[in-house]
Design a protein around this motif. Structure first.
Motif, PDB file in Angstrom:
ATOM      1  N   ALA A 177      34.219  26.245  73.642  1.00 52.75           N
ATOM      2  CA  ALA A 177      34.711  27.770  73.745  1.00 52.75           C
ATOM      3  C   ALA A 177      35.658  28.147  74.336  1.00 52.75           C
ATOM      4  CB  ALA A 177      33.246  28.498  73.916  1.00 52.75           C
ATOM      5  N   VAL A 178      36.473  28.847  74.098  1.00 50.23           N
ATOM      6  CA  VAL A 178      37.769  29.337  74.771  1.00 50.23           C
ATOM      7  C   VAL A 178      37.715  30.782  74.772  1.00 50.23           C
ATOM      8  CG1 VAL A 178      40.231  29.301  74.872  1.00 50.23           C
ATOM      9  CG2 VAL A 178      38.913  27.258  73.665  1.00 50.23           C
ATOM     10  N   HIS A 179      38.009  31.221  75.961  1.00 51.55           N
ATOM     11  CA  HIS A 179      37.937  32.732  76.257  1.00 51.55           C
ATOM     12  C   HIS A 179      39.133  32.912  77.100  1.00 51.55           C
ATOM     13  CE1 HIS A 179      36.475  36.766  76.224  1.00 51.55           C
ATOM     14  NE2 HIS A 179      36.841  36.981  77.492  1.00 51.55           N
ATOM     15  N   ALA A 180      40.007  33.898  77.048  1.00 49.23           N
ATOM     16  CA  ALA A 180      40.944  34.467  78.021  1.00 49.23           C
ATOM     17  C   ALA A 180      40.978  35.892  78.096  1.00 49.23           C
ATOM     18  CB  ALA A 180      42.391  33.917  77.435  1.00 49.23           C
ATOM     19  N   ASP A 181      41.107  36.618  79.229  1.00 48.21           N
ATOM     20  CA  ASP A 181      41.359  37.945  79.671  1.00 48.21           C
ATOM     21  C   ASP A 181      42.601  38.253  80.063  1.00 48.21           C
ATOM     22  OD1 ASP A 181      38.830  38.879  78.781  1.00 48.21           O
ATOM     23  OD2 ASP A 181      37.905  37.824  80.663  1.00 48.21           O
ATOM     24  N   GLY A 182      43.237  39.119  79.682  1.00 46.42           N
ATOM     25  CA  GLY A 182      44.543  39.716  80.265  1.00 46.42           C
ATOM     26  C   GLY A 182      44.422  40.916  81.118  1.00 46.42           C
ATOM     27  N   LEU A 184      44.933  44.284  80.243  1.00 50.07           N
ATOM     28  CA  LEU A 184      44.118  45.193  79.374  1.00 50.07           C
ATOM     29  C   LEU A 184      42.964  44.491  78.797  1.00 50.07           C
ATOM     30  CD1 LEU A 184      47.518  46.861  78.056  1.00 50.07           C
ATOM     31  CD2 LEU A 184      46.185  47.694  80.124  1.00 50.07           C
ATOM     32  N   GLY A 185      42.290  43.433  78.971  1.00 51.45           N
ATOM     33  CA  GLY A 185      41.500  43.090  78.250  1.00 51.45           C
ATOM     34  C   GLY A 185      41.297  41.786  77.516  1.00 51.45           C
ATOM     35  N   THR A 186      40.499  41.597  76.709  1.00 50.98           N
ATOM     36  CA  THR A 186      40.579  40.116  76.009  1.00 50.98           C
ATOM     37  C   THR A 186      41.623  39.813  75.150  1.00 50.98           C
ATOM     38  OG1 THR A 186      38.155  40.093  76.078  1.00 50.98           O
ATOM     39  CG2 THR A 186      38.928  38.630  74.555  1.00 50.98           C
ATOM     40  N   VAL A 187      42.389  38.642  75.261  1.00 47.66           N
ATOM     41  CA  VAL A 187      43.456  38.308  74.534  1.00 47.66           C
ATOM     42  C   VAL A 187      43.216  36.997  73.730  1.00 47.66           C
ATOM     43  CG1 VAL A 187      45.252  39.375  75.815  1.00 47.66           C
ATOM     44  CG2 VAL A 187      44.508  37.119  76.357  1.00 47.66           C
ATOM     45  N   LEU A 188      42.068  36.470  74.065  1.00 48.81           N
ATOM     46  CA  LEU A 188      41.854  35.165  72.969  1.00 48.81           C
ATOM     47  C   LEU A 188      39.999  34.888  73.534  1.00 48.81           C
ATOM     48  CD1 LEU A 188      42.372  32.699  71.437  1.00 48.81           C
ATOM     49  CD2 LEU A 188      42.810  31.473  73.818  1.00 48.81           C
ATOM     50  N   VAL A 220      46.908  36.423  82.664  1.00 50.47           N
ATOM     51  CA  VAL A 220      45.678  35.912  81.995  1.00 50.47           C
ATOM     52  C   VAL A 220      44.783  35.036  82.817  1.00 50.47           C
ATOM     53  CG1 VAL A 220      46.722  36.344  79.454  1.00 50.47           C
ATOM     54  CG2 VAL A 220      46.529  34.027  80.532  1.00 50.47           C
ATOM     55  N   THR A 221      43.597  34.929  82.649  1.00 56.90           N
ATOM     56  CA  THR A 221      42.640  33.980  83.139  1.00 56.90           C
ATOM     57  C   THR A 221      42.151  33.294  82.023  1.00 56.90           C
ATOM     58  OG1 THR A 221      42.216  35.352  85.099  1.00 56.90           O
ATOM     59  CG2 THR A 221      40.633  33.437  84.543  1.00 56.90           C
ATOM     60  N   VAL A 222      42.224  32.152  81.738  1.00 52.94           N
ATOM     61  CA  VAL A 222      41.495  31.270  80.776  1.00 52.94           C
ATOM     62  C   VAL A 222      40.293  30.434  81.183  1.00 52.94           C
ATOM     63  CG1 VAL A 222      41.933  29.328  79.080  1.00 52.94           C
ATOM     64  CG2 VAL A 222      43.858  30.915  79.886  1.00 52.94           C
ATOM     65  N   ARG A 223      39.278  30.619  80.421  1.00 51.06           N
ATOM     66  CA  ARG A 223      37.968  29.978  80.628  1.00 51.06           C
ATOM     67  C   ARG A 223      37.510  29.108  79.581  1.00 51.06           C
ATOM     68  NH1 ARG A 223      35.044  34.218  80.716  1.00 51.06           N
ATOM     69  NH2 ARG A 223      33.704  33.887  78.950  1.00 51.06           N
ATOM     70  N   LEU A 224      37.195  27.798  79.823  1.00 45.42           N
ATOM     71  CA  LEU A 224      36.831  26.849  78.853  1.00 45.42           C
ATOM     72  C   LEU A 224      35.321  26.657  79.212  1.00 45.42           C
ATOM     73  CD1 LEU A 224      39.503  24.250  78.625  1.00 45.42           C
ATOM     74  CD2 LEU A 224      39.549  26.242  77.298  1.00 45.42           C
ATOM     75  N   THR A 225      34.525  26.629  78.211  1.00 45.48           N
ATOM     76  CA  THR A 225      33.159  26.259  78.407  1.00 45.48           C
ATOM     77  C   THR A 225      32.649  25.411  77.533  1.00 45.48           C
ATOM     78  OG1 THR A 225      32.699  28.616  78.713  1.00 45.48           O
ATOM     79  CG2 THR A 225      30.844  27.421  78.166  1.00 45.48           C
TER      80      THR A 225
END
Length: 284
Positions: A177-182, A184-188, A220-225
């Motif tokens: 699962a891939v998630h990224a926050d910029g 102003l909020g979530t960008v991915l 951005v901060t990218v988080r891989l789970t």
């Protein structure tokens, strides 16, 4: 059937030569050409199989049958990563005509061997280069542990790179699962999906995730789970800054050119005044 662990390597076991065998055997081994064949000794098994715990020494026997009318000389060797196989006697075997020779061998399992299956084979080769390979499967017992980590996460342009490491003792099929926050909020935000890979114990695999619609300007901060059956959830993070360098360079060029334009206008306005002063003979 599995073969029990031996107390010590059987390197001193004698070669067993069965002389004057009839050509019709109860279970004839597969032929290698040239009138000879190799196979597991015993009840017609098609391959070798043994199992034990780390540190055990397992044993089996390979039979080489010479059906020809001339003596046969062959070499024996083992193939397979991580297998420690030792044959009783020398690696070169002389088999008389119409004779079967049985050669015991041992498989020593390292004390730190991971539980699971290890595949290899026993290869017999004659002087003419003909070979007969018999498969060997070793099953290492022990606790089954599923453990997975995601490491070295980084953002390179429009791709997210990372590495998966199987730190357990079982083969894993991971989900990502891939998630990224910029700013102003979530960008991915991509839901978990199964990756088309099978990760063997101890293996490290480098992968990447496309991100074609990444922000043009953001931090951005990218988080891989990553998850897998029986394994705890693993997370890896990376930060990145996106700056539209072409637009920034254009703005900088405009900003630098503005003072130069003002100076040029002032110089053009001053030139008529200087010319008038000079015509009257007065200093400018």
């Amino acid at each position: 059937m599995p073969y029990p662990a031996a107390r010590a390597p059987l390197l001193t076991l004698p070669l067993v030569l069965l002389l004057s065998l009839p050509l019709l055997l109860a279970a004839a081994p597969a032929r290698a050409g040239g009138g000879w064949a190799a196979a597991p000794s015993g009840d017609g098994r098609p391959s070798f199989y043994c199992e034990g715990v780390p540190g055990a020494v397992l044993q089996d026997t390979v039979a080489v049958t010479n059906r020809g009318a001339e003596p046969l000389t062959v070499r024996l060797r083992a193939v397979g990563t991580g297998l420690r196989v030792a044959f009783a006697g020398p690696g070169v075997l002389a088999v008389p005509a119409r004779t079967r020779a049985e050669v015991p061998f041992t498989v020593a399992l390292p004390a730190n061997a991971r539980p699971g299956d290890v595949a290899g084979g026993i290869v017999v080769r004659d002087a003419a280069g003909r070979e007969n390979a018999v498969s060997l499967l070793v099953r290492v017992g022990g606790p089954r542990l599923a453990a997975l980590t995601v490491e070295r996460v980084a953002v390179h342009g429009d791709r997210i790179t990372y590495e998966l490491v199987n730190r357990g003792t079982t083969v894993l099929v991971p989900q990502l699962a891939v998630h990224a926050d910029g700013v102003l909020g979530t960008v991915l935000d991509r839901a978990p999906r199964t990756l088309p890979v099978r990760l063997a114990p101890g293996r490290r695999l480098a992968l990447d995730e496309p991100w074609p619609d990444r922000p043009a300007l953001d931090a951005v901060t990218v988080r891989l789970t990553v998850t897998a059956a029986g394994a705890a959830e693993a997370t890896g993070r990376a930060t990145a800054r996106f700056v539209p360098w072409a637009a920034t360079a254009g703005a900088a060029a405009v900003a630098l050119s503005a003072p130069a334009a003002v100076v040029a206008v002032r110089r053009r306005a001053r030139r008529p005044a200087v010319a008038q002063a000079e015509s009257r003979g007065a200093p400018a």
